[in-house]
Design a protein around this motif. Structure first.
Motif, PDB file in Angstrom:
ATOM      1  N   PHE A   1      -4.570  12.469 -13.237  1.00 54.20           N
ATOM      2  CA  PHE A   1      -4.260  11.095 -12.810  1.00 54.20           C
ATOM      3  C   PHE A   1      -4.609  10.922 -11.330  1.00 54.20           C
ATOM      4  CE2 PHE A   1      -1.350   8.232 -10.629  1.00 54.20           C
ATOM      5  CZ  PHE A   1      -1.290   7.113 -11.438  1.00 54.20           C
TER       6      PHE A   1
ATOM      7  N   ALA B   1       4.354   9.571 -10.751  1.00 61.15           N
ATOM      8  CA  ALA B   1       3.533   9.593 -11.965  1.00 61.15           C
ATOM      9  C   ALA B   1       4.096   8.622 -13.008  1.00 61.15           C
ATOM     10  CB  ALA B   1       3.475  11.007 -12.535  1.00 61.15           C
TER      11      ALA B   1
ATOM     12  N   GLN C   1      -8.891   2.456 -13.604  1.00 65.64           N
ATOM     13  CA  GLN C   1      -7.985   3.520 -14.028  1.00 65.64           C
ATOM     14  C   GLN C   1      -6.641   2.881 -14.348  1.00 65.64           C
ATOM     15  OE1 GLN C   1      -8.978   6.672 -14.270  1.00 65.64           O
ATOM     16  NE2 GLN C   1     -10.992   6.350 -13.351  1.00 65.64           N
TER      17      GLN C   1
ATOM     18  N   ARG D   1      -2.528  -0.530 -10.634  1.00 62.29           N
ATOM     19  CA  ARG D   1      -1.597  -1.202  -9.723  1.00 62.29           C
ATOM     20  C   ARG D   1      -2.433  -1.956  -8.714  1.00 62.29           C
ATOM     21  NH1 ARG D   1       3.188   1.780  -9.595  1.00 62.29           N
ATOM     22  NH2 ARG D   1       3.619   1.496  -7.391  1.00 62.29           N
TER      23      ARG D   1
ATOM     24  N   ARG E   1      -8.647  11.470 -10.629  1.00 58.31           N
ATOM     25  CA  ARG E   1      -9.520  10.346 -11.021  1.00 58.31           C
ATOM     26  C   ARG E   1      -9.530   9.227 -10.001  1.00 58.31           C
ATOM     27  NH1 ARG E   1      -8.363   9.864 -17.412  1.00 58.31           N
ATOM     28  NH2 ARG E   1      -9.900  11.423 -18.048  1.00 58.31           N
ATOM     29  N   ARG E   2      -8.461   9.129  -9.250  1.00 57.84           N
ATOM     30  CA  ARG E   2      -8.362   8.072  -8.232  1.00 57.84           C
ATOM     31  C   ARG E   2      -8.729   8.580  -6.841  1.00 57.84           C
ATOM     32  NH1 ARG E   2      -5.063   7.290 -12.380  1.00 57.84           N
ATOM     33  NH2 ARG E   2      -4.345   5.196 -12.951  1.00 57.84           N
TER      34      ARG E   2
ATOM     35  N   SER F   1     -10.012   5.276  -4.515  1.00 59.86           N
ATOM     36  CA  SER F   1     -10.009   3.892  -5.004  1.00 59.86           C
ATOM     37  C   SER F   1      -8.628   3.259  -4.889  1.00 59.86           C
ATOM     38  CB  SER F   1     -10.463   3.856  -6.463  1.00 59.86           C
ATOM     39  OG  SER F   1      -9.558   4.586  -7.274  1.00 59.86           O
ATOM     40  N   VAL F   2      -7.679   3.984  -4.290  1.00 59.66           N
ATOM     41  CA  VAL F   2      -6.302   3.490  -4.132  1.00 59.66           C
ATOM     42  C   VAL F   2      -5.810   3.886  -2.738  1.00 59.66           C
ATOM     43  CG1 VAL F   2      -5.666   3.592  -6.583  1.00 59.66           C
ATOM     44  CG2 VAL F   2      -5.420   5.636  -5.159  1.00 59.66           C
ATOM     45  N   PRO F   3      -4.809   3.203  -2.216  1.00 61.90           N
ATOM     46  CA  PRO F   3      -4.269   3.618  -0.914  1.00 61.90           C
ATOM     47  C   PRO F   3      -3.429   4.894  -1.007  1.00 61.90           C
ATOM     48  CG  PRO F   3      -3.124   1.651  -1.720  1.00 61.90           C
ATOM     49  CD  PRO F   3      -4.232   1.920  -2.682  1.00 61.90           C
ATOM     50  N   THR F   4      -2.998   5.227  -2.216  1.00 55.54           N
ATOM     51  CA  THR F   4      -2.068   6.340  -2.439  1.00 55.54           C
ATOM     52  C   THR F   4      -2.563   7.658  -1.863  1.00 55.54           C
ATOM     53  OG1 THR F   4      -1.621   5.226  -4.525  1.00 55.54           O
ATOM     54  CG2 THR F   4      -0.684   7.437  -4.242  1.00 55.54           C
TER      55      THR F   4
ATOM     56  N   GLU G   1      10.702  -1.281 -10.590  1.00 54.28           N
ATOM     57  CA  GLU G   1      10.053  -1.026  -9.303  1.00 54.28           C
ATOM     58  C   GLU G   1       9.778  -2.315  -8.522  1.00 54.28           C
ATOM     59  OE1 GLU G   1       6.036   0.462  -9.498  1.00 54.28           O
ATOM     60  OE2 GLU G   1       6.306   1.729  -7.730  1.00 54.28           O
TER      61      GLU G   1
ATOM     62  N   GLU H   1       0.824  -1.220   0.000  1.00 55.49           N
ATOM     63  CA  GLU H   1       0.000   0.000   0.000  1.00 55.49           C
ATOM     64  C   GLU H   1       0.857   1.268   0.000  1.00 55.49           C
ATOM     65  OE1 GLU H   1      -3.061  -0.395   3.005  1.00 55.49           O
ATOM     66  OE2 GLU H   1      -4.125  -1.901   1.818  1.00 55.49           O
ATOM     67  N   LEU H   2       2.041   1.201   0.646  1.00 61.18           N
ATOM     68  CA  LEU H   2       2.943   2.362   0.596  1.00 61.18           C
ATOM     69  C   LEU H   2       3.344   2.685  -0.839  1.00 61.18           C
ATOM     70  CD1 LEU H   2       5.332   1.903   3.644  1.00 61.18           C
ATOM     71  CD2 LEU H   2       3.725   3.780   3.259  1.00 61.18           C
ATOM     72  N   TYR H   3       3.374   1.675  -1.687  1.00 58.52           N
ATOM     73  CA  TYR H   3       3.699   1.882  -3.098  1.00 58.52           C
ATOM     74  C   TYR H   3       2.438   2.133  -3.937  1.00 58.52           C
ATOM     75  CZ  TYR H   3       8.691   0.735  -2.755  1.00 58.52           C
ATOM     76  OH  TYR H   3      10.043   0.753  -2.478  1.00 58.52           O
ATOM     77  N   GLY H   4       1.292   2.279  -3.271  1.00 60.93           N
ATOM     78  CA  GLY H   4       0.080   2.650  -4.000  1.00 60.93           C
ATOM     79  C   GLY H   4      -0.641   1.502  -4.686  1.00 60.93           C
ATOM     80  N   PHE H   5      -0.297   0.262  -4.358  1.00 66.04           N
ATOM     81  CA  PHE H   5      -1.047  -0.851  -4.937  1.00 66.04           C
ATOM     82  C   PHE H   5      -2.394  -0.977  -4.229  1.00 66.04           C
ATOM     83  CE2 PHE H   5       3.294  -1.765  -6.060  1.00 66.04           C
ATOM     84  CZ  PHE H   5       3.190  -2.229  -7.362  1.00 66.04           C
ATOM     85  N   ALA H   6      -3.457  -1.118  -5.013  1.00 67.93           N
ATOM     86  CA  ALA H   6      -4.806  -1.264  -4.467  1.00 67.93           C
ATOM     87  C   ALA H   6      -5.128  -2.743  -4.309  1.00 67.93           C
ATOM     88  CB  ALA H   6      -5.821  -0.613  -5.400  1.00 67.93           C
ATOM     89  N   SER H   7      -5.821  -3.061  -3.244  1.00 63.46           N
ATOM     90  CA  SER H   7      -6.171  -4.458  -2.991  1.00 63.46           C
ATOM     91  C   SER H   7      -7.249  -4.938  -3.944  1.00 63.46           C
ATOM     92  CB  SER H   7      -6.670  -4.594  -1.558  1.00 63.46           C
ATOM     93  OG  SER H   7      -7.030  -5.936  -1.297  1.00 63.46           O
TER      94      SER H   7
ATOM     95  N   GLY I   1       5.751   6.347   6.216  1.00 56.55           N
ATOM     96  CA  GLY I   1       4.409   5.755   6.254  1.00 56.55           C
ATOM     97  C   GLY I   1       3.387   6.444   5.370  1.00 56.55           C
ATOM     98  N   ILE I   2       3.833   7.244   4.403  1.00 50.71           N
ATOM     99  CA  ILE I   2       2.889   7.951   3.532  1.00 50.71           C
ATOM    100  C   ILE I   2       2.815   7.243   2.180  1.00 50.71           C
ATOM    101  CG2 ILE I   2       2.352  10.166   2.444  1.00 50.71           C
ATOM    102  CD1 ILE I   2       4.186  11.449   4.669  1.00 50.71           C
ATOM    103  N   PRO I   3       1.677   6.619   1.860  1.00 51.00           N
ATOM    104  CA  PRO I   3       1.561   5.877   0.598  1.00 51.00           C
ATOM    105  C   PRO I   3       1.742   6.811  -0.610  1.00 51.00           C
ATOM    106  CG  PRO I   3      -0.187   5.234   2.111  1.00 51.00           C
ATOM    107  CD  PRO I   3       0.475   6.445   2.697  1.00 51.00           C
ATOM    108  N   THR I   4       2.708   6.494  -1.442  1.00 52.32           N
ATOM    109  CA  THR I   4       3.131   7.412  -2.505  1.00 52.32           C
ATOM    110  C   THR I   4       3.396   6.668  -3.807  1.00 52.32           C
ATOM    111  OG1 THR I   4       4.203   8.791  -0.821  1.00 52.32           O
ATOM    112  CG2 THR I   4       4.858   9.173  -3.112  1.00 52.32           C
ATOM    113  N   GLU I   5       2.970   7.279  -4.913  1.00 49.24           N
ATOM    114  CA  GLU I   5       3.314   6.810  -6.251  1.00 49.24           C
ATOM    115  C   GLU I   5       4.034   7.925  -6.988  1.00 49.24           C
ATOM    116  OE1 GLU I   5       0.175   5.128  -8.874  1.00 49.24           O
ATOM    117  OE2 GLU I   5      -1.033   5.213  -7.051  1.00 49.24           O
TER     118      GLU I   5
ATOM    119  N   ARG J   1       7.449   7.382   1.743  1.00 47.38           N
ATOM    120  CA  ARG J   1       7.059   6.024   2.167  1.00 47.38           C
ATOM    121  C   ARG J   1       7.733   5.640   3.476  1.00 47.38           C
ATOM    122  NH1 ARG J   1       8.501   4.221  -3.634  1.00 47.38           N
ATOM    123  NH2 ARG J   1       6.555   4.693  -4.746  1.00 47.38           N
TER     124      ARG J   1
END
Lengths: 436, 436
Positions: B388, B376, A97, A101, B391-392, B341-344, A142, A29-35, B370-374, B367
């Motif tokens: 981007f 671009a 979207q 991820r 939308r999420r 729709s994402v943890p980001t 990544e 989740e820290l890398y933004g992957f959605a479950s 503890g901050i979920p980050t992507e 990260r």
């Protein structure tokens, strides 16, 4: 009775498993992957669409089902999380979207003959990035970073990610003049099982190689470096091909990004191929130091043709942690355990049954502040109640009184305490998971 | 294609599901329940040992299996978590500490015809306490407290736990002079489906009741109180029996404990029986206010004969939350959703592809804290990169520069920020789940 190949963990092992899953999830989740979770079943035709796996599938039928069900209606349990993910993407692409991820942590089932470290039901934790049309290469770099962070967050032996690129192999074989690159790849993939002499002989027999070509393939497969120096080592073999160059460039990017992020995490290992899978570029395997003989505990790669809808392709790259496999290995070696078999931090002792309401109130006050608490099941002698806690590894027993006291049953220290304010040391709040 | 009865959630729904599961789990653990997972399959004979369920079972067979497998070897998917738990307890009783408090959150499968709110694959969250020989009654009073805490922690309509006790019903029927109490119970259980007139007629026809006895059964079933006043209401019916008295005493304890813990949580509802199940005392059902017509979303009870090994019995009490059912209902009404729709939490904008390494370092620093980050996916125009995120539902976009800045894309506010120190408001760190 236990059923071979269907492992079940005891409560303290399950605490370890949950700890590991929490770490995996939070890193993903820290890398933004959605479950994502997909249903356990897929139509048989979906399961067979990638070929090669038919022998492993468990089919379902209802106990009361009519005999004449046609093959199209048949449902089977998924044997990995990639095929269901590809199906989910094609089914829902209008609602997603991209790049999408996702992570997926679920059981999978394979009707194989069980053997050490192989299960019929096991838990996988996958990440994949999928995009419409094309997927930038940086996502390949990544994957090892995410997995590196996962493994570094766990009390387990050091993990080394082995990485290769199919383009390197295929380009090299082609540059050598071998056309059936798939057959060469499948044969070289047997290196660890049958050794170099037999691989060379097979290359001559089944892939139309000369002895010199076979030896060149073996020399490529022997290259293993922890930095990008493999590029020079390959070039020294004197084979040239555009696909080879493309593959070397990609592989160097993966190795260099990993080395910046976490030195020692990665190794370019030019013999790995993941023979039967549908990868088209980068491939990953992972060894645990000291457990190399058990094989890869985390594998994946790039697949340009994960899914398609009409003329739209959905390329992807992903990697999958074999959670059950990893835990099974480490449990088997006694190398991973939890400090207690229950989440409970405090047992409230019960002086007599008519004081249960008082004890329940103490427990409620502690729970209110996030402290896992049980009230003793019966008003047994206090020695028995302390034993109740001790057998489960619960660190504290609370004695109602005027004032209340709480006892650390490990040290024997007993202090006055108020359920509205007392807080255990952070390290005691939840079970502690440790490696050896 | 979707398969009827096998629901799959989209990513934002899955975020809601994970939120709900996290709350369920943490409440269960606050009460000291230990997690357990059992294999998905059981031998057919285990699945059928409780009777009544044969029509629902999905059997497995391997695609390449020989035809002549005998029934003893057959494996089926579990249709609840109680039967596997009972099997696990008998198999591992020597390794467990009793009373054993466990929770189990897993998918179950039933080969039923799908209908609204009914699934073929669905997620259950169970707690049970099991003991050797005898299980103190106070555990029956604890179940509604745990469930009450779970439901109060969720952004859903208020839940009311309906509770009854089989001993009340059976004692009452016996006291009335009706001997086939099981048949009376099964018939009264149809009250909501067929109405009182038909139940009365059926009691006369199939359970040997007189009209007066049938009417007395209906009067008992009509009693519903939010406190222990049901005791007087039952006594006013003029039936006496020792089992009835025992049941009334037990039921009053459950209602009073719940009323102390959480007023409004419980209701003694003397018509509920959970007809076909193997309960022997307390029974629970749960209605969501406003969703009563969809039936119970959390049910359970006491079973004196959960499991046995030789002459040792293992009585238990437990309750099961129908997680998929609950979510399906609320999603269907648009009554539960997630803020993204994402943890980001942060997207690091990419000014140009050659600055990716810089952007990756910013993401790694966020990260780390503890901050979920992507980062671009491509160096598109900043407008596209903000889109981007938008939308999420991702709240922040980070712009590398000298100095870096971070923009809250909801308010448009943009401030200078350092990835080593900037922290989003706690409410933005993870997706927020809200009811309506």
């Amino acid at each position: 009775m236990p059923i071979s190949g269907f492992p079940e963990w005891l409560p303290s092992q399950r605490i370890v498993e949950q700890y590991v899953l929490d770490k995996i999830r939070s890193t993903f989740e820290l890398y933004g992957f959605a479950s994502l979770e997909t249903r356990a079943v897929e139509p048989l035709e979906t399961l067979l669409s990638k070929g090669e796996t038919s022998k492993e599938v468990y089919l379902l039928r209802r106990l009361q089902e009519d005999a004449g069900s046609s093959r199209e209606d048949q449902l089977g349990l998924h044997f990995d999380l990639t095929v269901p993910f590809a199906r989910f993407v094609t089914e829902n692409h209008g609602k997603l979207q991209f790049p999408f991820r996702r992570y997926q942590i679920q059981k999978v089932w394979r009707g194989e003959r069980p053997q050490e470290g192989r299960y019929r039901e096991f838990l996988q934790a996958d990440i994949d990035v999928v995009n419409r049309d094309t997927l930038p290469f940086h996502f390949d770099t990544e994957m090892p970073l995410v997995i590196g962070d996962v493994f570094r967050s766990l009390p387990i032996p050091q993990a080394v990610i082995l990485v290769n690129n199919r383009k390197v192999c295929e380009g090299f074989y082609r540059g050598l003049g071998l056309d059936d690159t798939a057959q060469v790849l499948r044969t070289v993939d047997k290196l660890d099982k049958i050794g170099p002499d037999k691989v060379a002989a097979l290359l001559v027999e089944t892939a139309g190689a000369t002895d010199a070509q076979a030896q060149a393939c073996l020399r490529l497969a022997a290259i293993s470096t922890s930095d990008a120096s493999f590029v020079d080592a390959v070039k020294a073999l004197g084979v040239s091909d555009p696909l080879l160059d493309e593959g070397l460039g990609e592989l160097a990017q993966v190795v260099e990004a990993a080395n910046e992020h976490a030195p020692g995490l990665i190794r370019a290992e030019l013999k790995i191929a993941r023979g039967l899978d549908y990868y088209t570029g980068t491939v990953y395997e992972t060894q645990l130091l000291g457990y190399e003989r058990f094989g890869s505990i985390c594998s994946g790669g790039r697949y340009e043709n994960l899914a398609s809808v009409g003329n739209t392709r959905f390329p992807g790259v992903g990697i999958s942690i074999g959670v059950s496999r990893l835990l099974g290995l480490l449990f088997g070696q006694g190398a991973l355990g939890a400090s207690r078999s229950v989440p409970t931090c405090v047992v409230v002792a019960l002086p007599s049954e008519d004081q249960r309401a008082t004890c329940d109130r103490i427990a409620a006050a502690l729970r209110q502040r996030g402290i896992p608490t049980e009230v003793a099941p019966t008003a047994a002698k206090f020695g028995k109640q302390i034993q109740f806690a001790d057998r489960r590894g619960i660190p504290y027993v609370w004695f109602p009184g005027s004032p209340d006291t709480v006892k650390d049953i490990r040290s024997g220290e007993q202090v006055e305490a108020d359920p509205a304010t007392w807080t255990p040391p952070a390290a005691d709040l939840h079970p502690v998971v440790t490696g050896s």
